[in-house]
Every structure is written in structure tokens, then in C-alpha cells.
Write an enzyme that holds these catalytic residues in place. Structure first.
Site, mmCIF file in Angstrom:
data_model
loop_
_atom_site.group_PDB
_atom_site.id
_atom_site.type_symbol
_atom_site.label_atom_id
_atom_site.label_comp_id
_atom_site.label_asym_id
_atom_site.label_seq_id
_atom_site.Cartn_x
_atom_site.Cartn_y
_atom_site.Cartn_z
ATOM 1 N N ASP A 1 -23.344 3.610 57.443
ATOM 2 C CA ASP A 1 -23.595 2.246 56.560
ATOM 3 C C ASP A 1 -24.627 1.519 57.432
ATOM 4 O O ASP A 1 -24.210 0.835 58.449
ATOM 5 C CB ASP A 1 -22.383 1.697 56.501
ATOM 6 C CG ASP A 1 -22.469 0.415 55.443
ATOM 7 O OD1 ASP A 1 -23.560 -0.095 55.548
ATOM 8 O OD2 ASP A 1 -21.245 -0.350 55.039
ATOM 9 N N THR B 1 -41.346 -0.512 48.412
ATOM 10 C CA THR B 1 -41.328 -0.544 46.975
ATOM 11 C C THR B 1 -42.566 -1.494 46.402
ATOM 12 O O THR B 1 -43.193 -2.360 47.015
ATOM 13 C CB THR B 1 -40.131 -1.081 46.428
ATOM 14 O OG1 THR B 1 -40.284 -1.123 45.049
ATOM 15 C CG2 THR B 1 -39.727 -2.354 47.010
ATOM 16 N N ASP B 2 -43.056 -0.774 45.178
ATOM 17 C CA ASP B 2 -44.184 -1.496 44.453
ATOM 18 C C ASP B 2 -43.600 -2.970 44.193
ATOM 19 O O ASP B 2 -44.374 -4.066 44.034
ATOM 20 C CB ASP B 2 -44.380 -0.822 43.327
ATOM 21 C CG ASP B 2 -43.212 -0.426 42.398
ATOM 22 O OD1 ASP B 2 -42.018 -0.439 43.107
ATOM 23 O OD2 ASP B 2 -43.327 -0.368 41.311
ATOM 24 N N TYR C 1 -34.206 -7.782 44.628
ATOM 25 C CA TYR C 1 -34.441 -6.712 45.148
ATOM 26 C C TYR C 1 -35.698 -6.608 46.003
ATOM 27 O O TYR C 1 -35.631 -6.218 47.157
ATOM 28 C CB TYR C 1 -34.336 -5.449 44.048
ATOM 29 C CG TYR C 1 -34.800 -4.246 44.595
ATOM 30 C CD1 TYR C 1 -34.093 -3.470 45.470
ATOM 31 C CD2 TYR C 1 -36.037 -3.665 44.320
ATOM 32 C CE1 TYR C 1 -34.584 -2.122 45.618
ATOM 33 C CE2 TYR C 1 -36.671 -2.694 44.400
ATOM 34 C CZ TYR C 1 -35.705 -1.665 45.228
ATOM 35 O OH TYR C 1 -36.122 -0.367 45.855
HETATM 36 N N1 LIG Z 1 -35.872 4.320 42.527
HETATM 37 C C1 LIG Z 1 -37.092 3.630 42.504
HETATM 38 O O1 LIG Z 1 -37.841 3.677 41.639
HETATM 39 C C2 LIG Z 1 -37.745 3.160 43.986
HETATM 40 C C3 LIG Z 1 -39.162 2.792 43.739
HETATM 41 C C4 LIG Z 1 -39.556 2.269 45.131
HETATM 42 C C5 LIG Z 1 -39.012 2.543 46.333
HETATM 43 N N2 LIG Z 1 -38.002 2.901 46.365
HETATM 44 C C6 LIG Z 1 -37.206 3.068 47.711
HETATM 45 O O2 LIG Z 1 -37.125 4.499 47.846
HETATM 46 C C7 LIG Z 1 -35.812 4.596 48.787
HETATM 47 C C8 LIG Z 1 -34.923 5.741 48.160
HETATM 48 O O3 LIG Z 1 -34.567 5.342 46.873
HETATM 49 P P1 LIG Z 1 -34.067 6.377 45.780
HETATM 50 O O4 LIG Z 1 -34.540 6.131 44.649
HETATM 51 O O5 LIG Z 1 -33.710 7.561 46.269
HETATM 52 O O6 LIG Z 1 -32.517 5.526 45.438
HETATM 53 P P2 LIG Z 1 -30.886 5.953 45.610
HETATM 54 O O7 LIG Z 1 -30.920 7.176 44.817
HETATM 55 O O8 LIG Z 1 -30.283 4.680 45.044
HETATM 56 O O9 LIG Z 1 -30.827 6.076 46.936
HETATM 57 C C9 LIG Z 1 -30.533 5.286 47.862
HETATM 58 C C10 LIG Z 1 -29.517 5.595 48.833
HETATM 59 O O10 LIG Z 1 -29.135 4.484 49.717
HETATM 60 C C11 LIG Z 1 -27.497 4.412 49.822
HETATM 61 N N3 LIG Z 1 -27.552 3.318 50.434
HETATM 62 C C12 LIG Z 1 -26.812 2.095 49.717
HETATM 63 N N4 LIG Z 1 -26.512 0.996 50.616
HETATM 64 C C13 LIG Z 1 -26.500 1.733 51.673
HETATM 65 C C14 LIG Z 1 -26.201 1.196 53.258
HETATM 66 N N5 LIG Z 1 -25.381 0.072 53.358
HETATM 67 N N6 LIG Z 1 -26.152 2.112 54.351
HETATM 68 C C15 LIG Z 1 -26.861 3.133 54.252
HETATM 69 N N7 LIG Z 1 -27.194 3.909 52.934
HETATM 70 C C16 LIG Z 1 -26.778 3.000 51.801
HETATM 71 C C17 LIG Z 1 -27.046 4.911 48.484
HETATM 72 O O11 LIG Z 1 -25.854 5.375 48.695
HETATM 73 P P3 LIG Z 1 -24.678 4.801 47.554
HETATM 74 O O12 LIG Z 1 -25.201 5.306 46.269
HETATM 75 O O13 LIG Z 1 -23.794 5.779 47.807
HETATM 76 O O14 LIG Z 1 -24.228 3.465 47.859
HETATM 77 C C18 LIG Z 1 -28.110 5.891 48.085
HETATM 78 O O15 LIG Z 1 -27.699 7.224 48.203
HETATM 79 C C19 LIG Z 1 -35.123 3.211 48.730
HETATM 80 O O16 LIG Z 1 -35.682 2.503 50.146
HETATM 81 C C20 LIG Z 1 -35.745 2.337 47.539
HETATM 82 O O17 LIG Z 1 -35.916 1.033 47.738
HETATM 83 C C21 LIG Z 1 -36.864 3.448 45.296
#
Ligand SMILES: NC(=O)c1ccc[n+]([C@@H]2O[C@H](COP(=O)([O-])OP(=O)(O)OC[C@H]3O[C@@H](n4cnc5c(N)ncnc54)[C@H](OP(=O)(O)O)[C@@H]3O)[C@@H](O)[C@H]2O)c1
Length: 304
Positions: A55, A120-121, A144
Site C-alpha cells: 500500500d 494521465t491526460d 483525480y
Molecule cells: N484507466 C485509465 O483510463 C487511465 C488513464 C490515464 C492514466 N492512468 C494511470 O494508469 C495507471 C494504471 O491504471 P489502471 O488503468 O491499471 O487502473 P486500475 O486498474 O485501477 O489499477 C490501479 C491499481 O492501483 C491499486 N491501488 C489503489 N490504491 C493503492 C495504494 N494505496 N497502494 C498501492 N496500489 C493501489 C489498485 O488496487 P485496488 O483496486 O485493489 O485498490 C489497482 O489495482 C494509474 O497510475 C492511472 O492513474 C489510467
């Protein structure tokens, strides 16, 4: 080389751990330097830490993990990504996305590890009449976005910051999975046609992250699949790919969403992958092609 991945249970984290270990994630391409298996790089030992195992809000846990594991690189993909929920709980958003990144940066510094931060964008307000380049000043409009921009500011100049957008992968709750789930329900599907971005697919993004992490390239990189779309375009394309009638999708304006979404979204969050492009590095494929690969992975499950 030993690489620690935070958020390894997320949709990107899962594909990234596969790609770093030399595999091809579901729906990925083999053989392309930006998107597939990297044939001639040194072996990588990957330690994928999901939220339960590490975490990032727990400073002691993060410092202990890096002290014990001694990674060469930390790819920090863990984040609280629930964009609308972040509006109601800014403290949790900043504790996870900004302070959590502070902990990762401090821990990495102590052991001399390189940090790759996934951003992120949504750090941009979306008012530019053109795609955003890496050198445009961020101006996030949501909690966010502000918390992720906060995370960026915790990192030193040697870190790698990868901004991506509109992410979908085989192992996550995302737009593609949502449209496939809704495809069999009766009635029209309504998606907004006044937000434009670049849909990006984790199987391809993971390959580019592998390259940036193993090369330890410093600086900000915009990394998205190529081409732009509105959410209406994406929903239409998902239905067409999965053999449904794309005409079922109706375009609406963000202002017409019921209920209204708590978090404002940028109208234009297209990211020019300028840092990769100007360095002559490979760009990710067009999003339509990548979507087809993901739908071919997800559609059998969605049709059951
Ligand atoms: N999804 C999008 O459209 C998008 C767009 C731009 C950038 N991003 C970035 O890309 C990265 C990956 O995102 P993703 O799409 O794979 O989203 P995701 O599926 O929500 O993955 C994020 C992971 O981070 C974990 N997490 C949450 N709180 C945490 C903590 N305190 N310590 C450690 N891990 C934690 C979550 O675990 P739990 O679910 O178990 O809490 C989840 O498995 C992120 O940095 C996000 O900001 C995403």
C-alpha cells in the site's frame, strides 16, 4: 535488472508484469520494440506488488519493501483511479496519488532505483485547440487530475513520467468491457461525443513501458495508441468489432448525461506523443487495430 511494479493487480499492472517478464500480454503483439517482446534485452526479474501486498500510502511499508528488494527500477502504476469518487474524497485521492508517489520517490532514492511513474491526460484542462505536448503546462480540472499532477511533482528530473489516456485492458473494468457487457441488453446505448482523447490499450502500453523502464529514459513521455476518438466513436467501434449493430449507439453531449458525472473531464485530452516521435522512437499502433485485438480476447467471455 530487478523491477518492482506497484499496482500490479490493476489492468495495466497485470499486463506490465507479463511484458516485463518477457511475455506477450493478452491481445499484445509479438516482436515490435514498442509493443511486443523485447528479444535482446537483459533478463528482468519482475516483482509485481498489488495493493494488498504494498500500500503506497504506508511510508514504512514502501521504504521496507525497497530496502529489502533493492529494485533497479520501480514502475509506479498503483493509483486511486476512480475519477468520480475522487471528487467526494480528495484526501484519499491525494493520500494515494500524491503522497503515495512521494513515498515511492523517497524509497527509490534511498536505494538508487529509477522511478517510472504512470500519469494521465487528466493533468490538462482540455481547452487547447490541438493535442497536448509534454511541455504544455498542466492545469487539471478534477481532483483525480490534481492528485496525479501532485504525484508528478514529487519526482526528480531523472524520473520517467509516462502520461497515457483512456486505458483499456483484458484484466480491468473499462470502456470496452462496459460496452461489451451492454451489447446484449435491449435499447439504445448513449455515449458522449464531445470529449476527445486517444484510446490506449494496456497490452501495447506495457511494451512501451518495458522499453522506457529498462532503458531508464528520464523525462516526460506521452504514450498512447495513435489516432483520436470520442467515447461515442469508441462505443461504436466496439460494437462493430464484436459483430453488433453499431447504429445502436447514440451520441449525446456531456451536459446531457443522467446522472451528471461529479468530475469534470477535459473536452480535448489528446496527447501528442512528441517526445517519442521527435526522438525517432516507435509509436504505438492506431487504436482501431489495438481495439480489434482486445475485443478478440474479451468478446468470447462477453458473449457467454
Ligand atoms: N484507466 C485509465 O483510463 C487511465 C488513464 C490515464 C492514466 N492512468 C494511470 O494508469 C495507471 C494504471 O491504471 P489502471 O488503468 O491499471 O487502473 P486500475 O486498474 O485501477 O489499477 C490501479 C491499481 O492501483 C491499486 N491501488 C489503489 N490504491 C493503492 C495504494 N494505496 N497502494 C498501492 N496500489 C493501489 C489498485 O488496487 P485496488 O483496486 O485493489 O485498490 C489497482 O489495482 C494509474 O497510475 C492511472 O492513474 C489510467
Amino acid at each position: 535488472m530487478r523491477i518492482l511494479v506497484t499496482g500490479a493487480g490493476g489492468q495495466l499492472g497485470r499486463d506490465l508484469t507479463v511484458a516485463l517478464a518477457g511475455g506477450v500480454p493478452p491481445g499484445g503483439l509479438e516482436g515490435s520494440p514498442a509493443t511486443g517482446r523485447l528479444g535482446d534485452r537483459a533478463p528482468v526479474e519482475v516483482i509485481g506488488a498489488d495493493h494488498r501486498r504494498l500500500d503506497v500510502t504506508d511510508r514504512t511499508a514502501v521504504l521496507c519493501a525497497t530496502d529489502e528488494l533493492r529494485p533497479t527500477v520501480v514502475v509506479h502504476a498503483g493509483a486511486w483511479t476512480a475519477v468520480d469518487a475522487c471528487e467526494a474524497d480528495p484526501d484519499r485521492a491525494f493520500a494515494t496519488n500524491a503522497v503515495g508517489t512521494r513515498h515511492v520517490a523517497e524509497a527509490a532514492r534511498r536505494v538508487g532505483a529509477h522511478v517510472v511513474y504512470v500519469s494521465t491526460d487528466y493533468v490538462f484542462d482540455g481547452t487547447a485547440p490541438r493535442p497536448y505536448v509534454e511541455w504544455d503546462p498542466p492545469c487539471p480540472v478534477s481532483v483525480y487530475g490534481r492528485s496525479k499532477w501532485g504525484g508528478e511533482q514529487e519526482l526528480g528530473p531523472d524520473a520517467t513520467i509516462v502520461r497515457t489516456s483512456w486505458v483499456s485492458g483484458a484484466g480491468g473494468a473499462n470502456m470496452v468491457a462496459t460496452v461489451l457487457r451492454l451489447a446484449d441488453a435491449p435499447g439504445p446505448l448513449r455515449f458522449v461525443d464531445d470529449q476527445r482523447g486517444s484510446p490506449t490499450f494496456t497490452a501495447d502500453l506495457a511494451g512501451a513501458l518495458c522499453m522506457l523502464a529498462t532503458e531508464r529514459l528520464p523525462g516526460i513521455f506521452h504514450v498512447t495508441n495513435q489516432g483520436t476518438a470520442t467515447w461515442f466513436d469508441v462505443a461504436t467501434a466496439v460494437l462493430a468489432c464484436a459483430g453488433h449493430d453499431p447504429a445502436r449507439v447514440e451520441p449525446i453531449a456531456t451536459a446531457d448525461l443522467v446522472p451528471a458525472r461529479p468530475a469534470p473531464r477535459p473536452a480535448n485530452s489528446v496527447l501528442d506523443n512528441a517526445a517519442l516521435r521527435l526522438a525517432g522512437m516507435a509509436l504505438l499502433p492506431d487504436w482501431h487495430e489495438a481495439l480489434g485485438r482486445l475485443v478478440s480476447v474479451l468478446a468470447p467471455a462477453a458473449m457467454r
